[in-house]
Design an enzyme around this catalytic site. Structure first.
Site, PDB file in Angstrom:
ATOM      1  N   ILE B 139       0.896  -1.160   0.000  1.00  0.00           N
ATOM      2  CA  ILE B 139       0.000   0.000   0.000  1.00  0.00           C
ATOM      3  C   ILE B 139       0.926   1.200   0.000  1.00  0.00           C
ATOM      4  CG2 ILE B 139      -1.523   1.426   1.405  1.00  0.00           C
ATOM      5  CD1 ILE B 139      -3.118  -0.803   2.168  1.00  0.00           C
ATOM      6  N   ASN B 178       8.986   0.358  12.646  1.00  0.00           N
ATOM      7  CA  ASN B 178       8.015   1.354  12.173  1.00  0.00           C
ATOM      8  C   ASN B 178       6.837   1.418  13.149  1.00  0.00           C
ATOM      9  OD1 ASN B 178       6.450   3.120  10.751  1.00  0.00           O
ATOM     10  ND2 ASN B 178       6.660   2.044   8.780  1.00  0.00           N
ATOM     11  N   TYR B 185      -1.900   0.037  12.563  1.00  0.00           N
ATOM     12  CA  TYR B 185      -2.499  -1.255  12.216  1.00  0.00           C
ATOM     13  C   TYR B 185      -3.221  -1.864  13.415  1.00  0.00           C
ATOM     14  CZ  TYR B 185       0.360  -1.026   7.956  1.00  0.00           C
ATOM     15  OH  TYR B 185       0.919  -0.653   6.763  1.00  0.00           O
TER      16      TYR B 185
END
Lengths: 226, 226
Positions: B139, B178, B185
């Site tokens: 993405i 990250n 998420y």
């Protein structure tokens, strides 16, 4: 010819394409794998689901979609067929092998063959390579047949097939505490990535997104969406 | 209508199925992603490879094989089409957005739309569920368009579509350092698995297995194979 429960002398292993007749054994092997990984709470497979998802009509070509392979063992040489992916001769002369479950795993191909393992794999995609790869979801060998080179034969065979059809890479996962497996994979030439983490949406956490990918014109305020 | 390089007021985002006309932008976006991840040494995509692997003839149904989606932005409302997967209205009244690259990314759909991102996803398979899932390989949103809810819209849309077609889970990967992405998420409902490691065979390490999956009757001594 009934399958023996003790194997000795020469034994022939065949890795072959599965078909719908193999579903009962695939089901049992997946369940054994779930027990081995202490994950039976996640086990939701059924014969019907396995049949419809792994063996649809028409069946796509092997390695172009979900692909199931079966490992059969036989006390006599196995003639190669169009379904044969790889084979291996084991020499058990020095140490006969007891397979107490052999009677429960007669191969549907007959001939006294015993089903001892399976592979599930499917294509994935690398954008950097702009090429398909092969993802190996499962490689499983029943306990009595482990440590005879069968896992290596199976992984080598699917890697070989992937390379031959032009795929750019073969990938799979391993648990970080399984040092034996990690050593084995590295010895086979694999790189084990330490920085990447798998993220998963499933169950109710996934279902709540129904309706957001419906194709309808859904208009939201950007401020609310972030 | 030429694309503007500064967007203000209301802007409409559309996530839509890609086609072969989108290949030049997909190529450029993959290259930007490789630069962002400091992985340009792995970049080997070409227009020809992207076209043949992502847009074969006949094209499989969306989400049943490799599937590319494009994010287009438009200064005017976008009528939904059969290719629309999701859409979002951004309100930039308070803060106009400069997109210096806009002229390099005119959408091939025209209408003054600007291509700002893409998704590549494909089915994977869970043996425990005996069901397909969806794996999101990439993405990506171009830098000026980040932090406007577009990544959330894109991931929600593919998750929604996966849930609607009966897939059992949606998976993707994140780098362990990250933390912003991990937080995002997890907030979206995903579980981040800490114990699994990805293994990869590629390049010469993969090529050496050619011939081991040939379908021929290959007989080896088990002692040598392990």
């Amino acid at each position: 010819m009934a399958a023996p429960t003790t194997f000795s002398g020469e034994v022939w292993a065949e890795l072959r394409l599965a078909d719908a007749r193999d579903v009962p054994h695939i089901y049992s092997l997946i369940h054994q794998m779930a027990e081995f990984e202490l994950l039976t709470d996640l086990f939701a497979a059924t014969h019907e689901l396995l049949t419809s998802t792994l063996f649809p009509t028409p069946q796509p070509a092997p390695f172009t979609s979900f692909t199931a392979l079966i490992l059969d063992l036989s006390p006599s040489p196995v003639p190669a067929s169009a379904d044969t992916v790889s084979s291996l001769r084991l020499d058990l002369a020095a140490s006969p092998l007891a397979d107490p479950e052999a009677a429960a795993f007669p191969s549907p191909r007959g001939g006294g063959h015993v089903t001892a393992g399976f592979v599930i794999c499917f294509p994935n995609y690398s954008t950097f390579l702009a090429k398909p790869g092969l993802y190996v979801e499962d490689i499983f060998v029943r306990a009595p047949w482990r440590r005879h080179g069968l896992g290596r034969m199976m992984l080598s065979a699917v890697a070989g097939r992937a390379a031959e059809i032009g795929m750019g890479r073969v990938e799979w996962c391993v648990l970080d505490w399984n040092q034996n497996a990690i050593d084995f994979y590295e010895q086979m030439g694999a790189e084990v990535f330490t920085k990447w983490r798998i993220c998963r949406l499933t169950g109710p956490a996934l279902d709540k997104y129904k309706g957001t990918g419906s194709g309808s014109q859904e208009v939201k305020d950007a401020g609310k969406a972030e």
